[in-house]
Design a protein around this motif. Structure first.
Motif, PDB file in Angstrom:
ATOM      1  N   ALA A  91       0.822  -1.209   0.000  1.00 55.25           N
ATOM      2  CA  ALA A  91       0.000   0.000   0.000  1.00 55.25           C
ATOM      3  C   ALA A  91       0.857   1.261   0.000  1.00 55.25           C
ATOM      4  O   ALA A  91       0.544   2.240  -0.696  1.00 55.25           O
ATOM      5  CB  ALA A  91      -0.934  -0.004   1.208  1.00 55.25           C
ATOM      6  N   LEU A  92       1.936   1.261   0.760  1.00 53.40           N
ATOM      7  CA  LEU A  92       2.816   2.432   0.803  1.00 53.40           C
ATOM      8  C   LEU A  92       3.455   2.690  -0.558  1.00 53.40           C
ATOM      9  O   LEU A  92       3.555   3.843  -0.996  1.00 53.40           O
ATOM     10  CB  LEU A  92       3.893   2.237   1.867  1.00 53.40           C
ATOM     11  CG  LEU A  92       3.412   2.193   3.327  1.00 53.40           C
ATOM     12  CD1 LEU A  92       4.571   1.848   4.253  1.00 53.40           C
ATOM     13  CD2 LEU A  92       2.784   3.518   3.737  1.00 53.40           C
ATOM     14  N   GLN A  96       2.713   5.751  -2.906  1.00 58.71           N
ATOM     15  CA  GLN A  96       3.941   6.551  -2.951  1.00 58.71           C
ATOM     16  C   GLN A  96       4.151   7.368  -1.681  1.00 58.71           C
ATOM     17  O   GLN A  96       4.645   8.502  -1.723  1.00 58.71           O
ATOM     18  CB  GLN A  96       3.952   7.454  -4.186  1.00 58.71           C
ATOM     19  CG  GLN A  96       4.117   6.697  -5.489  1.00 58.71           C
ATOM     20  CD  GLN A  96       5.514   6.080  -5.648  1.00 58.71           C
ATOM     21  OE1 GLN A  96       6.448   6.757  -6.089  1.00 58.71           O
ATOM     22  NE2 GLN A  96       5.652   4.796  -5.304  1.00 58.71           N
ATOM     23  N   THR A  97       3.778   6.807  -0.560  1.00 56.70           N
ATOM     24  CA  THR A  97       4.102   7.403   0.740  1.00 56.70           C
ATOM     25  C   THR A  97       5.481   6.862   1.144  1.00 56.70           C
ATOM     26  O   THR A  97       5.617   6.063   2.082  1.00 56.70           O
ATOM     27  CB  THR A  97       3.018   7.060   1.780  1.00 56.70           C
ATOM     28  OG1 THR A  97       2.635   5.686   1.630  1.00 56.70           O
ATOM     29  CG2 THR A  97       1.801   7.923   1.597  1.00 56.70           C
ATOM     30  N   ILE A  98       6.472   7.325   0.422  1.00 59.48           N
ATOM     31  CA  ILE A  98       7.819   6.762   0.463  1.00 59.48           C
ATOM     32  C   ILE A  98       8.475   6.840   1.854  1.00 59.48           C
ATOM     33  O   ILE A  98       9.118   5.874   2.269  1.00 59.48           O
ATOM     34  CB  ILE A  98       8.717   7.445  -0.594  1.00 59.48           C
ATOM     35  CG1 ILE A  98       8.116   7.238  -1.998  1.00 59.48           C
ATOM     36  CG2 ILE A  98      10.132   6.902  -0.536  1.00 59.48           C
ATOM     37  CD1 ILE A  98       7.986   5.792  -2.424  1.00 59.48           C
ATOM     38  N   ILE A 118      10.571  -9.154   0.131  1.00 62.85           N
ATOM     39  CA  ILE A 118      10.226  -7.729   0.053  1.00 62.85           C
ATOM     40  C   ILE A 118      10.423  -7.216  -1.362  1.00 62.85           C
ATOM     41  O   ILE A 118       9.541  -6.558  -1.929  1.00 62.85           O
ATOM     42  CB  ILE A 118      11.078  -6.918   1.046  1.00 62.85           C
ATOM     43  CG1 ILE A 118      10.700  -7.287   2.487  1.00 62.85           C
ATOM     44  CG2 ILE A 118      10.897  -5.414   0.815  1.00 62.85           C
ATOM     45  CD1 ILE A 118      11.626  -6.688   3.531  1.00 62.85           C
ATOM     46  N   ARG A 119      11.581  -7.515  -1.934  1.00 60.65           N
ATOM     47  CA  ARG A 119      11.853  -7.032  -3.297  1.00 60.65           C
ATOM     48  C   ARG A 119      10.849  -7.577  -4.294  1.00 60.65           C
ATOM     49  O   ARG A 119      10.342  -6.838  -5.159  1.00 60.65           O
ATOM     50  CB  ARG A 119      13.265  -7.425  -3.717  1.00 60.65           C
ATOM     51  CG  ARG A 119      13.664  -6.851  -5.083  1.00 60.65           C
ATOM     52  CD  ARG A 119      14.958  -7.440  -5.603  1.00 60.65           C
ATOM     53  NE  ARG A 119      14.785  -8.862  -5.968  1.00 60.65           N
ATOM     54  CZ  ARG A 119      15.769  -9.598  -6.484  1.00 60.65           C
ATOM     55  NH1 ARG A 119      16.967  -9.073  -6.669  1.00 60.65           N
ATOM     56  NH2 ARG A 119      15.551 -10.854  -6.805  1.00 60.65           N
ATOM     57  N   ASN A 136      10.891   4.215  -7.293  1.00 59.82           N
ATOM     58  CA  ASN A 136      10.907   5.084  -6.111  1.00 59.82           C
ATOM     59  C   ASN A 136      10.888   4.258  -4.830  1.00 59.82           C
ATOM     60  O   ASN A 136      11.625   4.535  -3.870  1.00 59.82           O
ATOM     61  CB  ASN A 136       9.689   6.011  -6.120  1.00 59.82           C
ATOM     62  CG  ASN A 136       9.786   7.096  -7.169  1.00 59.82           C
ATOM     63  OD1 ASN A 136      10.857   7.357  -7.706  1.00 59.82           O
ATOM     64  ND2 ASN A 136       8.671   7.721  -7.481  1.00 59.82           N
ATOM     65  N   ALA A 137      10.023   3.246  -4.799  1.00 56.56           N
ATOM     66  CA  ALA A 137       9.916   2.403  -3.615  1.00 56.56           C
ATOM     67  C   ALA A 137      11.202   1.628  -3.369  1.00 56.56           C
ATOM     68  O   ALA A 137      11.691   1.539  -2.238  1.00 56.56           O
ATOM     69  CB  ALA A 137       8.737   1.438  -3.763  1.00 56.56           C
ATOM     70  N   MET A 138      11.776   1.067  -4.423  1.00 54.23           N
ATOM     71  CA  MET A 138      12.990   0.271  -4.261  1.00 54.23           C
ATOM     72  C   MET A 138      14.177   1.121  -3.814  1.00 54.23           C
ATOM     73  O   MET A 138      15.056   0.626  -3.105  1.00 54.23           O
ATOM     74  CB  MET A 138      13.326  -0.464  -5.556  1.00 54.23           C
ATOM     75  CG  MET A 138      12.432  -1.659  -5.853  1.00 54.23           C
ATOM     76  SD  MET A 138      12.244  -2.828  -4.459  1.00 54.23           S
ATOM     77  CE  MET A 138      13.947  -3.203  -4.040  1.00 54.23           C
ATOM     78  N   GLU A 139      14.207   2.379  -4.196  1.00 52.90           N
ATOM     79  CA  GLU A 139      15.288   3.247  -3.737  1.00 52.90           C
ATOM     80  C   GLU A 139      15.268   3.360  -2.209  1.00 52.90           C
ATOM     81  O   GLU A 139      16.324   3.259  -1.555  1.00 52.90           O
ATOM     82  CB  GLU A 139      15.169   4.631  -4.368  1.00 52.90           C
ATOM     83  CG  GLU A 139      16.292   5.573  -3.968  1.00 52.90           C
ATOM     84  CD  GLU A 139      16.197   6.939  -4.626  1.00 52.90           C
ATOM     85  OE1 GLU A 139      17.101   7.770  -4.399  1.00 52.90           O
ATOM     86  OE2 GLU A 139      15.223   7.189  -5.365  1.00 52.90           O
ATOM     87  N   ALA A 140      14.081   3.550  -1.646  1.00 56.51           N
ATOM     88  CA  ALA A 140      13.952   3.652  -0.189  1.00 56.51           C
ATOM     89  C   ALA A 140      14.243   2.316   0.481  1.00 56.51           C
ATOM     90  O   ALA A 140      14.934   2.250   1.507  1.00 56.51           O
ATOM     91  CB  ALA A 140      12.547   4.140   0.182  1.00 56.51           C
TER      92      ALA A 140
END
Length: 271
Positions: A91-92, A96-98, A118-119, A136-140
């Motif tokens: 959901a995050l 995009q609630t990074i 996770i990945r 974007n998510a994977m960067e965090a």
């Protein structure tokens, strides 16, 4: 009038099951010896390996949030904490609630979710939320991995060679969805009637469903959660609710997942 969010789940269930009661024991059944505050403190410690710290700026809001999420929602339904945290990450990433990905990636690791799992959950979202959001998510998430000494890149999980994407994708797609996607698109003009369903088979199923590192039940449940978070996806949810049933996710599991999404996305308007 907006359709019910759970329409996809209910339409795929036989009438007898709709009339029946959910009978399996919840995975996080509330202890009669603990009140909501005590449950919150216990679950927070399990997830984040630390005690709750009072907010210096918004203590009332954080108290409401923490007691609702960790003292109530985490104890409703039949999901494990591992699955609940994967739903949260889904959901995050979709919303995009990074910034919130950092604590919840740590929480997922703390309760036993592997870096590969996770990945793979985030990778699987690409056909549904788009590649930029996944990047974007994977960067965090990768920053959390690095901070915990997890070596990057993680091991490859691809199982399909370039020329096999359609055939291998079809092997995953057909048992769950048949040729419904192609039939729905046969009225598209010209080359698009063949090109669009082929692309979807190759990219969604050939590139992602075939990957190792994540079981099919988890993939389907996370896709359903992503569609619910996106909103306006009732048609797709009908299809993927059926897919969830076929891979072994029952009604209670899907309903538990929808409740787990509630603090992350405004769901009551759909019930």
């Amino acid at each position: 009038m907006k359709r019910l969010l759970l329409m996809g789940i209910m339409l795929t269930l036989p009438i007898a099951s709709l009339l029946g009661q959910v009978s399996s024991k919840p995975a996080n059944q509330k202890s009669p010896d603990m009140n909501r505050v005590e449950r919150t403190e216990k679950k927070y410690q399990e997830l984040f390996n630390q005690q709750i710290m009072a907010s210096k700026t918004d203590p009332e809001l954080l108290t409401i949030l923490q007691r609702f999420i960790f003292g109530e929602v985490f104890y409703i339904g039949n999901l494990t904490d591992k699955t609940r945290e994967l739903i949260t990450l889904t959901a995050l990433a979709t919303n995009q609630t990074i910034p919130q990905l950092t604590p919840h990636t740590n929480a997922a690791l703390n309760v036993g979710v592997t870096p590969i799992e996770i990945r793979e959950v985030i990778y699987q979202l690409a056909p549904f939320i788009g590649y930029p959001k996944v990047l974007n998510a994977m960067e965090a998430i990768n920053k959390v991995f690095e901070s915990r000494g997890i070596k990057l890149p993680l091991a490859n999980q691809g199982t399909v060679r370039e020329g096999e994407r359609f055939d291998k994708g079809k092997e995953k797609q057909a048992p769950l969805y048949g040729d419904g996607m192609k039939q729905n698109m046969k009225t598209l003009p010209g080359e698009f009637a063949d090109a669009v369903p082929r692309i979807l088979t190759e990219s969604c199923f050939g590139d992602f469903y075939t990957r190792a590192g994540l079981d099919l039940k988890t993939r389907e449940l996370m896709i359903l959660c992503a569609l619910a978070t996106l909103g306006g996806t009732e048609r797709q949810m009908v299809s993927h609710a059926s897919g969830n049933l076929k891979v072994g996710n029952d009604k209670e599991t899907m309903l538990s997942a929808m409740v787990q999404l509630y603090p992350l996305h405004w769901l009551p308007t759909y019930f």
